[in-house]
Design a protein around this motif. Structure first.
Motif, PDB file in Angstrom:
ATOM      1  N   LYS A  38      14.619 -39.115  24.051  1.00 43.53           N
ATOM      2  CA  LYS A  38      15.941 -38.826  24.054  1.00 43.53           C
ATOM      3  C   LYS A  38      16.233 -37.570  24.016  1.00 43.53           C
ATOM      4  CE  LYS A  38      17.040 -43.133  22.099  1.00 43.53           C
ATOM      5  NZ  LYS A  38      18.095 -43.864  20.843  1.00 43.53           N
ATOM      6  N   TRP A  39      15.487 -36.537  23.355  1.00 45.85           N
ATOM      7  CA  TRP A  39      15.586 -35.002  23.128  1.00 45.85           C
ATOM      8  C   TRP A  39      15.476 -34.602  24.676  1.00 45.85           C
ATOM      9  CZ3 TRP A  39      11.816 -34.409  18.513  1.00 45.85           C
ATOM     10  CH2 TRP A  39      12.375 -34.766  17.523  1.00 45.85           C
ATOM     11  N   GLU A  40      14.395 -35.106  25.412  1.00 46.59           N
ATOM     12  CA  GLU A  40      14.106 -34.610  26.524  1.00 46.59           C
ATOM     13  C   GLU A  40      14.793 -35.049  27.756  1.00 46.59           C
ATOM     14  OE1 GLU A  40       9.250 -33.612  25.839  1.00 46.59           O
ATOM     15  OE2 GLU A  40       9.715 -35.270  27.309  1.00 46.59           O
ATOM     16  N   SER A  41      15.559 -35.896  27.535  1.00 47.95           N
ATOM     17  CA  SER A  41      16.587 -36.351  28.771  1.00 47.95           C
ATOM     18  C   SER A  41      17.809 -36.265  28.190  1.00 47.95           C
ATOM     19  CB  SER A  41      16.380 -37.882  28.710  1.00 47.95           C
ATOM     20  OG  SER A  41      16.664 -38.697  27.545  1.00 47.95           O
ATOM     21  N   GLY A  42      18.071 -35.624  27.307  1.00 44.02           N
ATOM     22  CA  GLY A  42      19.275 -34.999  26.950  1.00 44.02           C
ATOM     23  C   GLY A  42      20.344 -36.061  26.143  1.00 44.02           C
ATOM     24  N   ARG A  43      19.831 -37.341  25.731  1.00 43.98           N
ATOM     25  CA  ARG A  43      20.543 -38.271  25.502  1.00 43.98           C
ATOM     26  C   ARG A  43      20.794 -38.198  23.987  1.00 43.98           C
ATOM     27  NH1 ARG A  43      17.416 -43.300  26.402  1.00 43.98           N
ATOM     28  NH2 ARG A  43      15.712 -41.798  26.890  1.00 43.98           N
ATOM     29  N   SER A  44      19.898 -37.137  23.135  1.00 43.38           N
ATOM     30  CA  SER A  44      20.513 -36.901  21.955  1.00 43.38           C
ATOM     31  C   SER A  44      19.664 -35.386  21.609  1.00 43.38           C
ATOM     32  CB  SER A  44      19.965 -37.935  20.926  1.00 43.38           C
ATOM     33  OG  SER A  44      18.517 -37.774  20.714  1.00 43.38           O
ATOM     34  N   ASN A  45      20.049 -34.846  20.496  1.00 45.52           N
ATOM     35  CA  ASN A  45      19.413 -33.625  20.254  1.00 45.52           C
ATOM     36  C   ASN A  45      18.660 -33.609  18.874  1.00 45.52           C
ATOM     37  OD1 ASN A  45      20.779 -31.857  22.101  1.00 45.52           O
ATOM     38  ND2 ASN A  45      22.534 -32.307  21.223  1.00 45.52           N
ATOM     39  N   PRO A  46      17.636 -32.930  18.953  1.00 43.74           N
ATOM     40  CA  PRO A  46      16.977 -32.707  17.526  1.00 43.74           C
ATOM     41  C   PRO A  46      17.622 -32.122  16.321  1.00 43.74           C
ATOM     42  CG  PRO A  46      15.769 -31.154  18.967  1.00 43.74           C
ATOM     43  CD  PRO A  46      16.969 -31.998  19.756  1.00 43.74           C
ATOM     44  N   SER A  47      17.278 -32.514  15.034  1.00 41.61           N
ATOM     45  CA  SER A  47      18.099 -32.060  13.889  1.00 41.61           C
ATOM     46  C   SER A  47      17.665 -30.716  13.822  1.00 41.61           C
ATOM     47  CB  SER A  47      17.912 -32.667  12.858  1.00 41.61           C
ATOM     48  OG  SER A  47      16.612 -32.891  12.345  1.00 41.61           O
ATOM     49  N   ILE A  48      17.860 -29.777  12.909  1.00 43.54           N
ATOM     50  CA  ILE A  48      17.597 -28.391  12.743  1.00 43.54           C
ATOM     51  C   ILE A  48      16.056 -28.828  12.226  1.00 43.54           C
ATOM     52  CG2 ILE A  48      18.414 -28.189  10.376  1.00 43.54           C
ATOM     53  CD1 ILE A  48      18.112 -25.481  12.939  1.00 43.54           C
ATOM     54  N   ARG A  49      15.999 -29.835  11.320  1.00 37.97           N
ATOM     55  CA  ARG A  49      14.477 -29.884  10.684  1.00 37.97           C
ATOM     56  C   ARG A  49      13.550 -30.207  11.854  1.00 37.97           C
ATOM     57  NH1 ARG A  49      13.117 -35.604   7.788  1.00 37.97           N
ATOM     58  NH2 ARG A  49      10.887 -35.406   8.129  1.00 37.97           N
ATOM     59  N   TYR A  50      13.684 -30.806  12.909  1.00 39.44           N
ATOM     60  CA  TYR A  50      12.855 -31.082  13.907  1.00 39.44           C
ATOM     61  C   TYR A  50      12.602 -29.792  14.880  1.00 39.44           C
ATOM     62  CZ  TYR A  50      12.783 -35.597  12.199  1.00 39.44           C
ATOM     63  OH  TYR A  50      12.580 -36.803  11.396  1.00 39.44           O
ATOM     64  N   LEU A  51      13.792 -28.996  14.812  1.00 40.82           N
ATOM     65  CA  LEU A  51      13.722 -28.071  15.778  1.00 40.82           C
ATOM     66  C   LEU A  51      12.717 -26.814  15.255  1.00 40.82           C
ATOM     67  CD1 LEU A  51      17.480 -27.317  16.728  1.00 40.82           C
ATOM     68  CD2 LEU A  51      15.496 -27.779  18.189  1.00 40.82           C
ATOM     69  N   ALA A  52      12.749 -26.648  13.602  1.00 34.76           N
ATOM     70  CA  ALA A  52      11.856 -25.595  13.162  1.00 34.76           C
ATOM     71  C   ALA A  52      10.557 -26.085  13.324  1.00 34.76           C
ATOM     72  CB  ALA A  52      12.414 -25.679  11.829  1.00 34.76           C
ATOM     73  N   ALA A  53      10.363 -27.432  13.156  1.00 32.90           N
ATOM     74  CA  ALA A  53       8.885 -27.890  13.070  1.00 32.90           C
ATOM     75  C   ALA A  53       8.298 -27.828  14.685  1.00 32.90           C
ATOM     76  CB  ALA A  53       8.781 -29.433  12.604  1.00 32.90           C
ATOM     77  N   MET A  54       9.266 -28.159  15.592  1.00 37.16           N
ATOM     78  CA  MET A  54       8.753 -27.856  16.969  1.00 37.16           C
ATOM     79  C   MET A  54       8.429 -26.214  17.488  1.00 37.16           C
ATOM     80  SD  MET A  54      10.940 -30.490  19.496  1.00 37.16           S
ATOM     81  CE  MET A  54      12.383 -30.469  18.968  1.00 37.16           C
ATOM     82  N   SER A  55       9.208 -25.209  17.002  1.00 33.75           N
ATOM     83  CA  SER A  55       9.058 -24.171  17.366  1.00 33.75           C
ATOM     84  C   SER A  55       7.708 -23.608  16.848  1.00 33.75           C
ATOM     85  CB  SER A  55       9.956 -23.191  16.463  1.00 33.75           C
ATOM     86  OG  SER A  55       9.637 -23.144  15.136  1.00 33.75           O
TER      87      SER A  55
END
Length: 80
Positions: A38-55
């Motif tokens: 869903k994040w990669e298709s633009g159907r939803s956005n990751p929360s800040i918690r997941y953005l930090a972990a993904m970085s």
């Protein structure tokens, strides 16, 4: 002039550059593969918690994930 890359497109490119499948990234983040999809298709956005972990996992700043700019680039946020 390069076309502007969207955040979902950037996520796909960064994940692939690290040699990770959606399943691998999902497992590292403790989310479902469907969430990553869903994040990669633009159907939803990751929360800040997941953005930090993904970085951390993708070895880029959250600024880069969100905006495509490294902190040292014009328009990039300064590092704290």
């Amino acid at each position: 002039m390069q076309p502007i890359e969207s955040m979902p497109q950037r996520l796909v490119r960064l994940r692939r550059a690290q040699g990770l499948s959606q399943e691998n990234l999902a497992e590292a983040l403790s989310v479902s593969r469907q969430a990553v999809s869903k994040w990669e298709s633009g159907r939803s956005n990751p929360s800040i918690r997941y953005l930090a972990a993904m970085s951390h996992i993708l070895n880029v700043s959250t600024d880069y994930i969100l905006c495509g700019k490294h902190p040292a680039e014009p328009g990039g946020a300064p590092r704290s």
